[in-house]
Design an enzyme around this catalytic site. Structure first.
Site, PDB file in Angstrom:
ATOM      1  CG  ASP A 139       0.569  -2.882   8.918  1.00  0.00           C
ATOM      2  OD1 ASP A 139       0.650  -3.351   7.776  1.00  0.00           O
ATOM      3  OD2 ASP A 139      -0.435  -2.281   9.335  1.00  0.00           O
ATOM      4  CD  GLU A 140      -1.130  -7.419   5.830  1.00  0.00           C
ATOM      5  OE1 GLU A 140      -1.744  -8.452   6.189  1.00  0.00           O
ATOM      6  OE2 GLU A 140      -1.645  -6.556   5.093  1.00  0.00           O
TER       7      GLU A 140
END
Length: 436
Positions: free
Chosen positions: A105-106
């Protein structure tokens, strides 16, 4: 060091929980907690509505329930998270070919590799807003927080400043002004132990840290760490964005509902995990020299032990033998709730080892007794299901022979709730087809 704000960090907001709220209309705007739902579960992600009650990642599910009893507690749906992540990463790679994923998610994005002609604050701000809008559209409504700065460190700090759904650009030359009032824990690698050492030395903020000489920092926290802190306190970070991040380790672990007390059972479980690790290594053409185990005791004390081989291996039996030997040196008489095996020091070659062969592991696996396994409910809260009459929905809860389902999807309004026998032939788990 860069002289322009050309490194972007993007972090999807409360990612797992946001995907669940996206796909379950009745949960939008309500507290959602993802993780283990059993008594020994741990929170993986909490929605911002749940965070308002003090629920945080890595908190025990038991404590999360006491803080936020009305939240929806769901198991993870990793196929949905992977699919959403793939869409987002594709958007990032369209914006710049130089993308470094940090997790599902990053990621970092190097704007120097994009089509931007200039990197003034107005231009990169507009770029960041367009990127956030593209991510929202591609992911079906997920929001992201974005930071842009002259280095990875500054971009990462910036992305945390206006969460959720924010954008912060740090103009070149203002980095130290931004950092100085912040707690030292904003610097990567300053965890509780290092923060306590610094606190005892009267160092609380980045400004305090900046005033300390490099020699003194080395004395306080060691050579490598002290050198790193000295430079980051001055916003000096020349790390590049790397599009291909090599795996540092391959590991498998399991948490058990009932404490393991039989050492023979533990050894069997380590053997099974070693086989899974070996399979993953071979699948990716890797091998490793360092075998490690992770053991969490009944009182939550966590211990790690490792052993380095003379040459890299992907052999199940070699990994298993080392793991069992490492376990033999530990006192586990009080009971074990988590076991794990890992291999690090990875290489892309293997030297045949004379310690054993995979056939030994196969023979052992055939003799494995029934052992406690991580809790796996037939109808886990949050899982996707499909009913022959009602269509698609998700498990609201289950127990005493009954499963309760809410029938809705990301594309429908909040749907009705119905209950069925757990063995109702009209109700089946639903798994979306793999993307082409």
């Amino acid at each position: 060091m860069r002289t322009e704000a050309s490194v972007l960090h993007i972090d999807l907001d409360a990612f797992f929980a946001a995907v669940e709220q996206r796909d379950k209309p009745s949960l939008r705007g309500k507290p959602v907690i993802i993780g283990g739902v059993g008594g020994r579960g741990v929170v993986a992600t909490a929605s911002y509505e749940a965070r308002a009650f003090g629920v945080r990642s890595a908190m025990s599910t038991r404590e999360a329930r006491s803080r936020c009893p009305n939240a929806a507690f769901l198991n993870g749906r990793f196929h949905a998270y992977r699919e959403a992540s793939s869409r987002v990463m594709a958007v990032l790679r369209e914006a710049s070919p130089l993308v470094e994923p940090l997790s599902i998610d990053e990621a970092f994005v190097d704007l120097r590799a994009s089509d931007l002609e200039t990197y003034d604050v107005a231009t990169v701000t507009a770029f960041g807003e367009q990127l956030r809008a593209a991510v929202r559209e591609a992911s079906g409504g997920l929001t992201a927080s974005v930071g842009i700065g002259s280095s990875k460190f500054i971009a990462k700090v910036a992305s945390d400043l206006d969460k959720p759904d924010g954008l912060v650009v740090v103009p070149p030359g203002t980095e130290q002004q931004l950092l100085r009032p912040m707690a030292v824990t904003v610097i990567p690698g300053v965890g509780p132990a290092t923060a306590e050492r610094l606190r005892r030395a009267g160092i609380h903020t980045v400004a305090d840290l900046e005033a300390v000489s490099e020699d003194e920092l080395v004395r306080l926290v060691g050579k490598a760490h002290g050198h790193n802190l000295f430079h980051l306190a001055r916003a000096q970070d020349d790390r590049t964005v790397e599009s291909a991040r090599e795996a540092k380790s391959v590991s498998v672990e399991g948490t058990y509902e009932t404490d393991l007390a039989d050492r023979k059972v533990m050894e069997h479980l380590l053997t099974r995990q070693a086989g899974q690790v070996g399979e993953r290594l071979r699948k990716h053409g890797l091998s490793g020299r360092t075998v490690s185990i992770k053991v969490r005791l009944h009182d939550f004390t966590t211990m790690s032990r490792s052993s380095t081989l003379a040459s890299p291996t992907d052999n199940d039996a070699v990994i298993a033998r080392q793991a069992r030997a490492l376990l033999g040196a530990l006192d586990v008489s009080g009971g074990v709730r988590l076991l794990g095996v890992g291999v690090s020091g990875l290489a892309d070659w293997v030297q045949d080892d004379l310690f054993g062969s995979s056939s030994e592991v196969e023979e052992e696996l055939e003799e494995l007794p029934e052992v406690p396994t991580a809790r796996t409910l037939t109808w886990a809260p949050g899982m996707d299901v499909e009913h022959s009459q009602m269509g698609r929905g998700w498990v609201w809860g289950s127990g005493k022979g009954v499963v309760t389902v809410r029938f809705e999807t990301a594309l429908t309004p909040p749907g009705p709730v119905r209950s069925y026998r757990m063995d109702d032939p009209e109700l089946q788990p639903f798994m979306p087809p793999e993307p082409d």
